[in-house]
Each structure stands twice: as C-alpha cells, then as structure tokens.
Design a protein around this motif. Structure first.
Motif, PDB file in Angstrom:
ATOM      1  N   SER A 360       0.834  -1.201   0.000  1.00 48.00           N
ATOM      2  CA  SER A 360       0.000   0.000   0.000  1.00 48.00           C
ATOM      3  C   SER A 360       0.866   1.248   0.000  1.00 48.00           C
ATOM      4  O   SER A 360       0.591   2.218  -0.728  1.00 48.00           O
ATOM      5  N   ASN A 361       1.924   1.223   0.803  1.00 50.07           N
ATOM      6  CA  ASN A 361       2.832   2.368   0.855  1.00 50.07           C
ATOM      7  C   ASN A 361       3.539   2.565  -0.487  1.00 50.07           C
ATOM      8  O   ASN A 361       3.700   3.691  -0.973  1.00 50.07           O
ATOM      9  N   ARG A 364       1.164   3.942  -3.207  1.00 52.83           N
ATOM     10  CA  ARG A 364       0.821   5.336  -2.950  1.00 52.83           C
ATOM     11  C   ARG A 364       1.929   6.293  -3.397  1.00 52.83           C
ATOM     12  O   ARG A 364       1.663   7.449  -3.738  1.00 52.83           O
ATOM     13  N   SER A 418      -5.282  12.822   4.301  1.00 56.47           N
ATOM     14  CA  SER A 418      -5.287  11.476   3.734  1.00 56.47           C
ATOM     15  C   SER A 418      -5.794  10.486   4.756  1.00 56.47           C
ATOM     16  O   SER A 418      -5.716  10.705   5.961  1.00 56.47           O
ATOM     17  N   ASN A 420      -4.366   7.837   5.296  1.00 56.22           N
ATOM     18  CA  ASN A 420      -3.154   7.291   5.895  1.00 56.22           C
ATOM     19  C   ASN A 420      -2.817   8.070   7.158  1.00 56.22           C
ATOM     20  O   ASN A 420      -2.693   9.284   7.134  1.00 56.22           O
TER      21      ASN A 420
END
Length: 459
Positions: A360-361, A364, A418, A420
């Motif tokens: 995911s990181n 992104r 975000s 996140n």
C-alpha cells in the motif's frame, strides 16, 4: 522489622573480622607465654638437678657428708621460689630446704612425665625428681625439686585481663573506624541514591560522573546511567507520540464538528444531509484506522502480540495480495511483479498485514506507469523480502525515523487530509520484531526499497 543499612553491615563485618583476629592472636600469645614459662621452669629444674647430682657424686666438691650439705644449701638456699628435698628409698629425708613442700604420691608414681604440676595451699608448683647416689653409698636416693610458679600464673592472668580490655577497646575503635570507612566507601552509592531520588520528568538528562566511581561500582553506575538514557529516550518518544496522537485526532474531530455545526445551522435538503454523512463517515473511518493501529502497537509494546509458528510461503502471500491491490494499481498504470521463493516461521494473518502495508505504501508513492518489484531471497537462516518501487528519493536524515509512529517525510501531509495515519510502517516494524525479524529501508538513484528479514523455515 527494619533491615540494617549497608554501612552498619560493613561496620559489623569489619568489627567481627578485627575481633576474630585479636582473639586468635590473644589465645596464641597466651599459649606461647605459658609454654615459654614452662620451658624456662623445666630448664631451671633440669640444671639444678644436674648440679645436685654432681655434688652428691663428689664431682663438684668434697665427698664428706657435711660438705655435701653445705654445698646443697649454697646451691638451693638463694632461691626463694625453689625448694628441694632428698629422701631415701624408705622415705627418710636426709636433706630439705626450709621451704620444702610435700609432693603428692600420685605424681611421684607417674613415670610418663618428667615435670609435674600441683597445687598446695593456694600456690601452684612445678616439680621434677631424679635418682642420685651419695659418694661411697650404694643405695640410690631420690632428689625432689619444686618451683613455685604462682607469680608466673599471676603475670599470665594479668596479661590475659589486659588482652581482654585491649580486645574490648579495639572492638569499639574498630566499630567507629569501620563505620567511617564504610560510610566513606559507600559515598558513590549514596550519590546514586540521591540522583535516583531526584529523578523526574524534567531531570532525565542528569548522569552520574564516572571519574570518581570505584572500580567495584563502575558496572552499577554504568547500568544506572544507561537506564537513565533509555528512560529519557522513552520519555521523549512518549511525549512525541502523545503530541502526534493529539495532532492526528484533532483534524478529523475538528472536521466532524465543523461539518455538523454548518449543517445544523439551518434547514437543508435531504441530499445535503446525506452528503455530510458521507463526509463524516470518511473522517470516522480515519479515526477508526488510527485507533486500531494504536491499539495494535500498544499490544505489541507490551508483548501481547504472539504470532503462530507455521510454515508460510511468502510467494503465496504476495500473490494473494497482488490480486487485492491489482485494481488499485491498474488505476495508475502501476504493474506488480514478484520473484523468488522462501518459507518462513510465522503467522499468516500478521504476515498478510505486514506485506499489505508495504505494498500500500509503495503504490501510494509510485509514479504512474511504473513497476513495483517484490523480491524473495533466502539467506543464512533467514528469508529476505524486499519491496522496491521507483519514485522520489527519501532524504537520508529521514530514513532512521521512517518506522516511527505518525512520522511522515513530507510535513505538508501532516494535516490529516489522507486516510493514511502514519502508522503503517510502525506496524510493519512491530510485526517483524514479533517474528524475531528486522526491517530496513534504502533510498537512492530514484528507487526506494523496504526490506524485511524473517527466520527461515527449517524442514
């Protein structure tokens, strides 16, 4: 019951050691003194008996009986503590000094001792006997010599009392000196205690100087200083963590309150309320994500995250996650690739979360139409999993803190716009450490690589 202080214990041990040495020395000196006097008495009695034998045999003077008596009187009369008697076999006394004492029969019949001791009238005596012959006489005579040793005993007794008094005085002086020595020697311990007692959140930077610390306490003081360093570091991290939590929670809560106040300010259409609820749901999801991550990290810090020990094929984990992230990657034209194989000890659910956070990181921060490559490489007792993606280099000063909680490289992204929350990499680190593994990051030449090392499965 209150325990004795270390100073008192050391003082008492010092006193006991000194008293033990003095007692042994006193008994030894007393025994040597008694043996010394006994040796002198034996020597004196032996010399006198030898002189009597020479006089009786006529070797030292005249052979006349009257002359023999005079010579014996001259030999023995000058000694006040010495007495003598000469008797026949039938018990008749043919010569005796005025201070002659009676000899107990029990001593005279004992052939094993050459010198005996007995008490008469409160006086202590030592005596010896010998067979002598008067010149021109065939019948042997028995010569008895006795020495009054009462004055010797009085001297030894007086000396013993002085030793006892000296022992008592020495014990008291030793107690005082031991207390002073122990108190002086334990000053570094008192300093450690003082520093420990003065510790507070604002004084964690204090350290005990090592220059004047004795060698025996170097390990203790070094450990104490190291503990203070760890406490200071933990306190700083906790303070930063608390500030980050407040910062991260402030934005979604502020958004929720603002949206709600605006909507409630006047009557609006149902569509507006529905749109506001969707916006609130986004902020609530963000809050839920932050809280879930914080709870997981709190469990990890307290050792409550216990992964199962199962054989996990990392390639299967990665391929399964590729199926989930492929739609998200397709939106930006990013391709996902995996190479290599390796099996590790681990928990399937936790490994899914670990690799999922890294993917995911990477998605992104990967530019469109690029490739994210996952490589699995077995090593010596470990399996390395790396996620490599192109993108802007991360400055070197940020690399050591990437796995800190709520840490973001870009300060502009700290306002919470975000979903996140900045906990993904911190969770990756906690999961790796729970599996007795390590994590790391390298970024250079337009590529960023996150690497995880986990214990390999040994079949």
């Amino acid at each position: 019951m209150r325990r004795a202080s270390l100073t008192l214990r050391l003082s008492m041990m010092f006193v006991c050691a000194v008293v033990a040495v003095l007692v042994v020395a006193g008994f030894t000196f007393d025994a040597f003194s008694r043996q010394h006097f006994k040796t002198l008495d034996r020597q004196a009695l032996t010399e006198k008996l030898e002189s009597i034998r020479q006089i009786m045999d006529g070797e030292a003077g005249s052979a006349e009986s009257s002359e023999v008596v005079l010579q014996l009187q001259a030999l023995l009369g000058a000694h006040q503590e010495l007495s003598a008697s000469i008797t026949t076999k039938q018990g008749k006394t043919i010569f005796a000094t005025p201070n002659a004492v009676q000899h107990p029969p029990a001593y005279s019949s004992d052939p094993k001792e050459d010198m005996w001791e007995w008490t008469v009238g409160g006086h202590m005596y030592r005596g010896m006997q010998a067979q002598v012959r008067l010149v021109n006489e065939t019948e042997p005579l028995t010569a008895w010599l006795s020495l009054d040793i009462t004055s010797h005993l009085h001297f030894v007794e007086t000396l013993r009392w002085w030793l006892v008094i000296g022992l008592a005085i020495s014990a008291l002086v030793s107690a005082a000196l031991g207390w002073l020595v122990a108190r002086s020697g334990l000053k570094p311990v008192a300093q450690v205690t003082q520093v420990a007692a003065s510790m507070s959140a604002g004084s964690l930077k204090e350290r005990i100087p090592m220059e004047e610390v004795p060698r025996e306490l170097e390990s203790l003081v070094s450990s104490f200083n190291a503990m203070l360093s760890r406490l200071e570091e933990s306190f700083v991290r906790l303070s930063n963590f608390s500030a980050d939590i407040a910062h991260e929670l402030r934005t979604p809560i502020s958004n929720l309150r603002t949206h709600t106040e605006v909507i409630l300010a006047k009557k609006r259409a149902p569509e507006v309320y529905e749109e506001n609820l969707y916006s609130n749901l986004e902020d609530l999801n963000r809050l839920s994500s932050i809280i879930d991550g914080m709870l997981f990290l709190a469990k990890s810090d307290n050792g409550l995250v216990l992964p199962a020990k199962e054989k996990i094929e990392l390639r299967a984990v990665v391929e399964k996650l590729f199926e989930y992230y492929q739609l998200l990657a397709d939106d930006t034209g990013v391709k996902l690739q995996v190479s290599g194989r390796g099996a590790v000890y681990g928990d399937g659910t936790m490994l899914d979360r670990m690799v999922s956070n890294l993917l995911s990181n990477a998605i992104r921060h990967t530019p469109p139409c690029s490739v994210i490559h996952v490589r699995i490489e077995p090593g010596e007792g470990v399996v390395n999993l790396s996620v490599k993606n192109p993108g802007e280099d991360i400055p070197q000063q940020h690399l050591p803190r990437l796995f800190d909680r709520f840490y973001r490289v870009d300060p502009a992204r700290r306002e919470g716009k975000s979903i996140n929350a900045g906990l993904g990499l911190a969770i990756v680190k906690s999961l790796a450490e729970a599996h007795y593994g390590t994590v790391g990051c390298a970024s250079s030449e337009g590529f960023t690589t996150f690497r995880i090392s986990l214990p390999a499965w040994e079949s």
